[in-house]
Design an enzyme around this catalytic site. Structure first.
Site, PDB file in Angstrom:
ATOM      1  N   ASP A  13      -7.483 -32.249  30.603  1.00  0.00           N
ATOM      2  CA  ASP A  13      -7.174 -30.850  30.906  1.00  0.00           C
ATOM      3  C   ASP A  13      -8.254 -30.325  31.838  1.00  0.00           C
ATOM      4  OD1 ASP A  13      -5.893 -28.298  30.683  1.00  0.00           O
ATOM      5  OD2 ASP A  13      -7.508 -27.662  29.370  1.00  0.00           O
ATOM      6  N   SER A  14      -7.993 -29.160  32.417  1.00  0.00           N
ATOM      7  CA  SER A  14      -8.986 -28.544  33.279  1.00  0.00           C
ATOM      8  C   SER A  14     -10.243 -28.137  32.496  1.00  0.00           C
ATOM      9  CB  SER A  14      -8.383 -27.307  33.932  1.00  0.00           C
ATOM     10  OG  SER A  14      -7.811 -26.475  32.945  1.00  0.00           O
ATOM     11  N   GLU A 155     -10.794 -17.629  26.587  1.00  0.00           N
ATOM     12  CA  GLU A 155     -12.119 -18.267  26.697  1.00  0.00           C
ATOM     13  C   GLU A 155     -13.203 -17.356  26.125  1.00  0.00           C
ATOM     14  OE1 GLU A 155     -13.174 -21.179  28.838  1.00  0.00           O
ATOM     15  OE2 GLU A 155     -11.125 -21.877  29.047  1.00  0.00           O
ATOM     16  N   CYS A 187       1.067 -22.650  29.261  1.00  0.00           N
ATOM     17  CA  CYS A 187      -0.351 -22.823  29.597  1.00  0.00           C
ATOM     18  C   CYS A 187      -1.063 -23.254  28.319  1.00  0.00           C
ATOM     19  CB  CYS A 187      -0.927 -21.500  30.108  1.00  0.00           C
ATOM     20  SG  CYS A 187      -2.713 -21.507  30.300  1.00  0.00           S
ATOM     21  N   HIS A 189      -3.757 -22.538  27.005  1.00  0.00           N
ATOM     22  CA  HIS A 189      -4.470 -21.523  26.216  1.00  0.00           C
ATOM     23  C   HIS A 189      -3.547 -20.606  25.407  1.00  0.00           C
ATOM     24  CE1 HIS A 189      -7.636 -22.830  28.836  1.00  0.00           C
ATOM     25  NE2 HIS A 189      -8.496 -21.945  28.371  1.00  0.00           N
TER      26      HIS A 189
HETATM   27  N1  DGL Z   1      -5.104 -25.793  31.566  1.00  0.00           N
HETATM   28  C1  DGL Z   1      -4.558 -24.786  32.428  1.00  0.00           C
HETATM   29  C2  DGL Z   1      -3.033 -24.816  32.332  1.00  0.00           C
HETATM   30  O1  DGL Z   1      -2.463 -25.178  31.323  1.00  0.00           O
HETATM   31  C3  DGL Z   1      -5.073 -23.406  32.075  1.00  0.00           C
HETATM   32  C4  DGL Z   1      -6.530 -23.201  32.435  1.00  0.00           C
HETATM   33  C5  DGL Z   1      -6.790 -23.331  33.918  1.00  0.00           C
HETATM   34  O2  DGL Z   1      -6.350 -22.454  34.695  1.00  0.00           O
HETATM   35  O3  DGL Z   1      -7.428 -24.300  34.289  1.00  0.00           O
HETATM   36  O4  DGL Z   1      -2.380 -24.503  33.282  1.00  0.00           O
END
Ligand code: DGL
Length: 271
Positions: A13-14, A155, A187, A189
């Protein structure tokens, strides 16, 4: 071909958000080893360009392959939107994203054929959710809304604050007018905002949690390929990050509900 069923499942993940997927994987596949890579140095991806998201995704998948993963789960919706098919073509292990599972669940769930999608600006701009939903059922009306403020609110740990509900009401106003009955949390989060989202939309609207759905899909694919780890022991989890491991550790506890032990900072993206 070597039997790699005992090898770990790789998840990237990011940043932190993909831990919602890890949590579901641990719940649904408790005997699997999992390696998670969170690119905390470059988060957020959801506001970046398609080209950057694709490049980061390839680099992240390469990092996981160094650990001999038997499968890669792209927990990030923004990466799944732009890079999934590239990764599926370029890598020899199965690669699973989050869009298809969430879209299918929404198609099965909606009664009035009106579905809302909330996600990062990148995911919304890709139009992957409406395209995938329409692949399964062309007759559905799909409304999309980018919600860039939700990631920083999560966050910050502001899941239950008034301001978060106000932001949700602002973003979801049109969905309420259009009377959607199903909302895709597109997403990583957003599963953490379920309480607020449900309060804003009303309990009659079904929330589709991509994390839950993708864990089911991972289980299905591993079963189909004969790659389920038959080990009766509890699986191990290892975490890799590209920056700020201590901060990751603290917030990971909130996401996962337990303290993570095996945490390593990765030094380089390039192979
Ligand atoms: N992981 C990203 C998503 O699901 C959300 C957080 C980001 O913008 O990096 O799109």
């Amino acid at each position: 071909m070597e039997n790699d069923s005992k090898n770990p499942i790789g998840v990237f993940d990011s940043g932190l958000g993909g831990l919602t997927v890890v949590k579901e994987l641990i719940r649904q596949l408790p005997n699997e080893d999992i390696i998670y890579y969170g690119d905390t140095a470059r988060v957020p991806y959801g506001t970046k360009s398609k080209e950057s998201i694709i490049r980061f995704s390839i680099e992240n998948a390469n990092i996981l392959l160094k650990y001999k993963v038997k499968m890669i789960v792209v927990a990030c919706n923004s990466c799944s939107s732009y890079a999934l098919s590239i990764l599926q073509k370029g890598f020899s292990v199965p690669v699973i994203g989050v869009i298809d599972a969430g879209a299918r669940k929404a198609v099965d769930t909606t009664k009035n054929k009106r579905v809302g999608v909330i996600a990062t600006p990148a995911t919304i701009a890709s139009e992957k959710y409406p395209q995938t939903i329409h692949h399964y059922d062309k007759s559905l009306k799909v409304l999309s809304q980018a919600c860039p403020l939700f990631v920083p609110l999560v966050e910050e740990g502001w899941m239950d604050k008034d301001v978060t509900l106000r932001v949700a009401n602002e973003y979801l106003g049109d969905f309420k007018k259009q009377k959607i009955d199903t909302l895709i949390l597109g997403c990583t989060h957003y599963p953490l905002l379920k309480k607020v989202l449900s309060k804003s939309m009303g309990a009659q609207v079904s929330l589709v949690d991509s994390a839950q759905e993708v864990a089911l899909e991972v289980k299905r694919v591993l079963n189909a390929l004969g790659k389920i780890n038959a080990n009766q022991k509890k699986g191990r989890t290892k975490f890799l990050v590209s920056d700020k491991p201590q901060e990751f550790k603290k917030i990971a506890k909130q996401f996962l509900g337990f303290e993570i032990k095996d945490l390593v900072k990765v030094e380089k993206h390039k192979m």
